[in-house]
Each structure stands twice: as C-alpha cells, then as structure tokens.
Scaffold this motif. Structure first.
Motif, PDB file in Angstrom:
ATOM      1  N   ASP A   1       0.879  -1.163   0.000  1.00 21.72           N
ATOM      2  CA  ASP A   1       0.000   0.000   0.000  1.00 21.72           C
ATOM      3  C   ASP A   1       0.915   1.211   0.000  1.00 21.72           C
ATOM      4  OD1 ASP A   1      -1.858   2.001   0.310  1.00 21.72           O
ATOM      5  OD2 ASP A   1      -2.772   1.180   2.125  1.00 21.72           O
ATOM      6  N   SER A   2       1.235   1.675  -1.200  1.00 17.18           N
ATOM      7  CA  SER A   2       2.218   2.738  -1.366  1.00 17.18           C
ATOM      8  C   SER A   2       1.629   3.912  -2.128  1.00 17.18           C
ATOM      9  CB  SER A   2       3.419   2.221  -2.168  1.00 17.18           C
ATOM     10  OG  SER A   2       4.004   1.107  -1.555  1.00 17.18           O
ATOM     11  N   PRO A   3       2.115   5.129  -1.817  1.00 13.69           N
ATOM     12  CA  PRO A   3       1.707   6.276  -2.619  1.00 13.69           C
ATOM     13  C   PRO A   3       2.210   6.108  -4.049  1.00 13.69           C
ATOM     14  CG  PRO A   3       3.043   6.968  -0.731  1.00 13.69           C
ATOM     15  CD  PRO A   3       3.041   5.484  -0.766  1.00 13.69           C
ATOM     16  N   SER A   4       1.430   6.582  -4.998  1.00 12.30           N
ATOM     17  CA  SER A   4       1.797   6.500  -6.400  1.00 12.30           C
ATOM     18  C   SER A   4       1.187   7.703  -7.110  1.00 12.30           C
ATOM     19  CB  SER A   4       1.274   5.181  -6.984  1.00 12.30           C
ATOM     20  OG  SER A   4       1.752   4.981  -8.288  1.00 12.30           O
ATOM     21  N   LEU A   5       1.378   7.749  -8.425  1.00 14.32           N
ATOM     22  CA  LEU A   5       0.823   8.836  -9.220  1.00 14.32           C
ATOM     23  C   LEU A   5       0.100   8.282 -10.432  1.00 14.32           C
ATOM     24  CD1 LEU A   5       3.862  11.316  -9.245  1.00 14.32           C
ATOM     25  CD2 LEU A   5       1.806  11.473  -7.826  1.00 14.32           C
ATOM     26  N   THR A   6      -0.970   8.954 -10.846  1.00 12.75           N
ATOM     27  CA  THR A   6      -1.635   8.599 -12.091  1.00 12.75           C
ATOM     28  C   THR A   6      -0.716   8.981 -13.252  1.00 12.75           C
ATOM     29  OG1 THR A   6      -2.711  10.750 -12.280  1.00 12.75           O
ATOM     30  CG2 THR A   6      -3.935   9.015 -11.108  1.00 12.75           C
ATOM     31  N   ASN A   7      -1.063   8.555 -14.447  1.00 16.91           N
ATOM     32  CA  ASN A   7      -0.244   8.886 -15.624  1.00 16.91           C
ATOM     33  C   ASN A   7      -0.123  10.388 -15.848  1.00 16.91           C
ATOM     34  OD1 ASN A   7       0.322   6.219 -16.233  1.00 16.91           O
ATOM     35  ND2 ASN A   7      -1.484   6.001 -17.529  1.00 16.91           N
ATOM     36  N   ASP A   8      -1.111  11.148 -15.362  1.00 17.88           N
ATOM     37  CA  ASP A   8      -1.035  12.604 -15.531  1.00 17.88           C
ATOM     38  C   ASP A   8      -0.581  13.321 -14.258  1.00 17.88           C
ATOM     39  OD1 ASP A   8      -3.337  12.320 -14.043  1.00 17.88           O
ATOM     40  OD2 ASP A   8      -4.659  13.308 -15.474  1.00 17.88           O
ATOM     41  N   GLY A   9      -0.018  12.565 -13.293  1.00 17.00           N
ATOM     42  CA  GLY A   9       0.633  13.172 -12.142  1.00 17.00           C
ATOM     43  C   GLY A   9      -0.191  13.387 -10.894  1.00 17.00           C
ATOM     44  N   ARG A  10      -1.454  12.944 -10.883  1.00 21.04           N
ATOM     45  CA  ARG A  10      -2.267  13.094  -9.669  1.00 21.04           C
ATOM     46  C   ARG A  10      -1.976  11.962  -8.691  1.00 21.04           C
ATOM     47  NH1 ARG A  10      -7.282  12.044 -11.283  1.00 21.04           N
ATOM     48  NH2 ARG A  10      -6.560  11.424 -13.333  1.00 21.04           N
ATOM     49  N   PRO A  11      -2.123  12.221  -7.388  1.00 22.01           N
ATOM     50  CA  PRO A  11      -1.831  11.169  -6.400  1.00 22.01           C
ATOM     51  C   PRO A  11      -2.852  10.028  -6.429  1.00 22.01           C
ATOM     52  CG  PRO A  11      -2.630  13.165  -5.304  1.00 22.01           C
ATOM     53  CD  PRO A  11      -2.490  13.484  -6.760  1.00 22.01           C
TER      54      PRO A  11
ATOM     55  N   TRP B   1      -0.921   2.527  -4.733  1.00 20.66           N
ATOM     56  CA  TRP B   1      -0.646   1.229  -5.342  1.00 20.66           C
ATOM     57  C   TRP B   1      -0.931   0.206  -4.246  1.00 20.66           C
ATOM     58  CZ3 TRP B   1       0.304  -0.364 -10.183  1.00 20.66           C
ATOM     59  CH2 TRP B   1       0.817  -1.646 -10.366  1.00 20.66           C
ATOM     60  N   VAL B   2      -2.081  -0.475  -4.361  1.00 25.57           N
ATOM     61  CA  VAL B   2      -2.551  -1.375  -3.314  1.00 25.57           C
ATOM     62  C   VAL B   2      -2.671  -2.787  -3.885  1.00 25.57           C
ATOM     63  CG1 VAL B   2      -4.420  -1.887  -1.695  1.00 25.57           C
ATOM     64  CG2 VAL B   2      -3.810   0.495  -2.172  1.00 25.57           C
ATOM     65  N   VAL B   3      -1.918  -3.711  -3.303  1.00 28.22           N
ATOM     66  CA  VAL B   3      -1.921  -5.100  -3.764  1.00 28.22           C
ATOM     67  C   VAL B   3      -2.254  -6.011  -2.590  1.00 28.22           C
ATOM     68  CG1 VAL B   3      -0.546  -6.980  -4.770  1.00 28.22           C
ATOM     69  CG2 VAL B   3      -0.196  -4.618  -5.546  1.00 28.22           C
ATOM     70  N   VAL B   4      -3.211  -6.918  -2.815  1.00 22.24           N
ATOM     71  CA  VAL B   4      -3.548  -7.972  -1.850  1.00 22.24           C
ATOM     72  C   VAL B   4      -3.333  -9.307  -2.540  1.00 22.24           C
ATOM     73  CG1 VAL B   4      -5.188  -6.565  -0.528  1.00 22.24           C
ATOM     74  CG2 VAL B   4      -6.009  -7.885  -2.486  1.00 22.24           C
ATOM     75  N   ARG B   5      -3.105 -10.347  -1.721  1.00 18.89           N
ATOM     76  CA  ARG B   5      -2.857 -11.673  -2.282  1.00 18.89           C
ATOM     77  C   ARG B   5      -3.338 -12.723  -1.280  1.00 18.89           C
ATOM     78  NH1 ARG B   5       2.600 -11.358  -3.391  1.00 18.89           N
ATOM     79  NH2 ARG B   5       2.073 -10.528  -5.426  1.00 18.89           N
ATOM     80  N   PRO B   6      -3.987 -13.778  -1.784  1.00 22.42           N
ATOM     81  CA  PRO B   6      -4.403 -14.843  -0.866  1.00 22.42           C
ATOM     82  C   PRO B   6      -3.187 -15.577  -0.299  1.00 22.42           C
ATOM     83  CG  PRO B   6      -4.873 -15.468  -3.143  1.00 22.42           C
ATOM     84  CD  PRO B   6      -4.367 -14.060  -3.168  1.00 22.42           C
TER      85      PRO B   6
ATOM     86  N   LEU C   1      -4.526  -6.073  -7.753  1.00 21.79           N
ATOM     87  CA  LEU C   1      -4.301  -4.642  -7.617  1.00 21.79           C
ATOM     88  C   LEU C   1      -5.665  -3.996  -7.398  1.00 21.79           C
ATOM     89  CD1 LEU C   1      -2.405  -2.164  -7.841  1.00 21.79           C
ATOM     90  CD2 LEU C   1      -3.052  -2.078 -10.257  1.00 21.79           C
ATOM     91  N   LEU C   2      -5.853  -3.392  -6.240  1.00 18.33           N
ATOM     92  CA  LEU C   2      -7.099  -2.697  -5.942  1.00 18.33           C
ATOM     93  C   LEU C   2      -6.946  -1.264  -6.438  1.00 18.33           C
ATOM     94  CD1 LEU C   2      -7.682  -4.031  -2.319  1.00 18.33           C
ATOM     95  CD2 LEU C   2      -8.712  -4.859  -4.460  1.00 18.33           C
ATOM     96  N   ALA C   3      -7.718  -0.905  -7.448  1.00 20.69           N
ATOM     97  CA  ALA C   3      -7.601   0.402  -8.082  1.00 20.69           C
ATOM     98  C   ALA C   3      -8.863   1.209  -7.815  1.00 20.69           C
ATOM     99  CB  ALA C   3      -7.398   0.229  -9.589  1.00 20.69           C
ATOM    100  N   GLN C   4      -8.713   2.297  -7.078  1.00 22.33           N
ATOM    101  CA  GLN C   4      -9.862   3.159  -6.811  1.00 22.33           C
ATOM    102  C   GLN C   4     -10.282   3.838  -8.104  1.00 22.33           C
ATOM    103  OE1 GLN C   4     -10.138   5.287  -3.020  1.00 22.33           O
ATOM    104  NE2 GLN C   4     -10.277   7.151  -4.248  1.00 22.33           N
ATOM    105  N   ALA C   5     -11.577   3.789  -8.395  1.00 18.89           N
ATOM    106  CA  ALA C   5     -12.103   4.375  -9.625  1.00 18.89           C
ATOM    107  C   ALA C   5     -11.691   5.836  -9.740  1.00 18.89           C
ATOM    108  CB  ALA C   5     -13.623   4.242  -9.670  1.00 18.89           C
ATOM    109  N   ASP C   6     -11.250   6.195 -10.930  1.00 15.08           N
ATOM    110  CA  ASP C   6     -10.809   7.556 -11.228  1.00 15.08           C
ATOM    111  C   ASP C   6     -11.617   8.054 -12.420  1.00 15.08           C
ATOM    112  OD1 ASP C   6      -9.427   9.938 -11.475  1.00 15.08           O
ATOM    113  OD2 ASP C   6      -7.656   9.032 -12.388  1.00 15.08           O
TER     114      ASP C   6
END
Length: 130
Positions: free
Chosen positions: A31-41, A44-49, A57-62
C-alpha cells in the motif's frame, strides 16, 4: 512466465482492503503512494491470498468511466475464482462475516462451488475440492 496481478476497480481503497484482508483473509502485500499517468496522487494497493502467486491490484475508480465498471468488470459473469482446501469452513466463515452469496453451495464434477459478491459487487466462485 506467470500472471502477477489482476486489477479490480473499487469505490474506496480502505473499504476494499478491509474486505479482502479482514473478510477473505488475503494479505496486504503493498500500500504505497503512487501517481496517475497525468501526475495526480493515487495508491498502489496489492492484496494476495495466503500461498497464492497472483495478486490483486485494488484500483480506486478515477472518473466516470472507471466508476461505471465498479462491480461489473466482467459484465455480470463470474470473473474471479477463490479455491480453498476446506469449502465448508470457508463458506461458514464468510457467511458469518456478512459475505453475500448469490447461489447456495452445490457439487459439480470439479468440486464444491458457491457464487459470492466482493465488496464492489463482482461475482466470484468459492471453490472447494472435488
């Protein structure tokens, strides 16, 4: 070669993390800070069984387009498959934690199966041994 990640678009990172870790028992890998392709915060969230190779990859709708697919990423079909060693125990635990099952458990040639919804509304098969 291996399939490393698949993406599930969700409404909210923290609610999705809570469902996948607290209800399904997945581990939070990152669960790390990342940026969209156009630079918005973003995050990066990954879960695994447990014991699994492929993560989610859990991606919050943008935006509207992504928000429109939350819960319907595979057009209403079962698109995700969670195999467990003890079907009855997993089913009972998940039911007890409020997971919505849209079918009752049944036996198929490939094993026990019941369809459930994740936090976004996507359909999953809970699968047990034949």
């Amino acid at each position: 070669m291996q399939l490393d990640l698949v993406t599930i678009v969700v409404d909210d990172y923290d609610s999705a993390i809570g469902f996948f870790t607290g209800v399904l028992g997945f581990g939070l890998v990152e669960d790390s800070p990342s940026l969209t392709n156009d630079g918005r915060p973003k995050r990066w969230v990954v879960v695994r069984p447990p014991g699994g190779q492929t993560g989610i990859l859990l991606a919050q709708a943008d935006g509207e387009r992504q928000a429109a697919v939350v819960g319907d990423q595979v057009a209403g079909r079962v698109g995700f498959f969670l195999r467990v060693d003890d079907f009855d125990a997993a089913y009972a635990r998940m039911k007890g934690l409020g997971v919505e099952f849209v079918t009752s458990p049944r036996s198929e040639p490939y094993g026990s199966v019941a369809v459930f919804l994740d936090i976004a509304g996507n359909r999953w098969d809970l699968l047990g041994p034949a």
